[in-house]
Design an enzyme around this catalytic site. Structure first.
Site, PDB file in Angstrom:
ATOM      1  N   ALA A  72       0.844  -1.197   0.000  1.00 33.25           N
ATOM      2  CA  ALA A  72       0.000   0.000   0.000  1.00 33.25           C
ATOM      3  C   ALA A  72       0.875   1.241   0.000  1.00 33.25           C
ATOM      4  O   ALA A  72       2.036   1.202   0.422  1.00 33.25           O
ATOM      5  CB  ALA A  72      -0.922   0.000   1.222  1.00 33.25           C
ATOM      6  N   ASP A  73       0.298   2.322  -0.475  1.00 36.94           N
ATOM      7  CA  ASP A  73       0.960   3.620  -0.431  1.00 36.94           C
ATOM      8  C   ASP A  73      -0.118   4.679  -0.227  1.00 36.94           C
ATOM      9  O   ASP A  73      -1.179   4.606  -0.848  1.00 36.94           O
ATOM     10  CB  ASP A  73       1.729   3.897  -1.727  1.00 36.94           C
TER      11      ASP A  73
END
Length: 192
Positions: A72-73
């Site tokens: 994730a970012d």
């Protein structure tokens, strides 16, 4: 999910680790150095998905057997300008001053990578800050040193508790992982 396919969180974030643990999934953590750059022309929703896919692919390349990888970012966007992780306390203060009294978007891109295929998606939450005083901003930056956080703040920390007026969308997305959307995607892909 079968025992032959371990689940790997491709993130060193203690917040993402805690949120994934709350889902009741057994997983290990593995990271790989991955640049957080992106091509010009991507939309605000596409940027964190692009980065999350790159993170997942980098960890997938280290595997010797099949695995499900979650990466994730999270980005903060204000008027289509991306506020990344501040380089120092001065920039952190500047970011918080620009967010003061305004609504911004927090977008988390997620990638579930398995069978050599990335499954990416993004979740967006609107966040509105009250007007922040210089004393509020200085106290927060000095005490919490938010240089490891997009937009220079953590909603779960002091500044979120006293400075955020309202949010529209998923709170956990702002923390760093849209847990509900991740669970739905895992269920839809029959990975949970």
């Amino acid at each position: 999910m079968s025992a032959q396919q371990p689940f790997i969180l491709a993130s060193g974030s203690p917040r993402r680790k805690q949120l994934l643990e709350a889902l009741g999934i057994a997983f290990s953590v593995q990271t790989a150095d991955t640049p957080e750059d992106y091509p010009k022309g991507l939309s605000t929703e596409e940027i964190p998905v692009h980065i999350a896919i790159n993170k997942a692919k980098a960890v997938a390349a280290l595997q010797t057997s099949p695995a499900v990888i979650l990466a994730a970012d999270t980005i903060v966007a204000l008027d289509d300008q991306i506020l990344g992780k501040p380089v120092d306390a001065c920039q952190a203060r500047s970011f918080l001053r620009s967010l003061s009294g305004r609504t911004h978007q927090v977008v988390t891109g997620v990638c579930l990578y398995y069978q050599d295929t990335p499954h990416g998606f993004a979740v967006k939450t609107d966040v509105h800050f009250n007007l922040l005083t210089d004393d509020d901003i200085n106290y927060y930056v000095d005490k919490y040193a938010p240089m490891d956080k997009a937009g220079a703040y953590g909603i779960q920390e002091w500044i979120g508790m006293v400075g955020i007026d309202y949010i529209r969308g998923d709170y956990y997305n702002v923390v760093g992982l849209p847990v509900s959307a991740v669970k739905k995607r895992l269920d839809a892909l029959n990975l949970r």
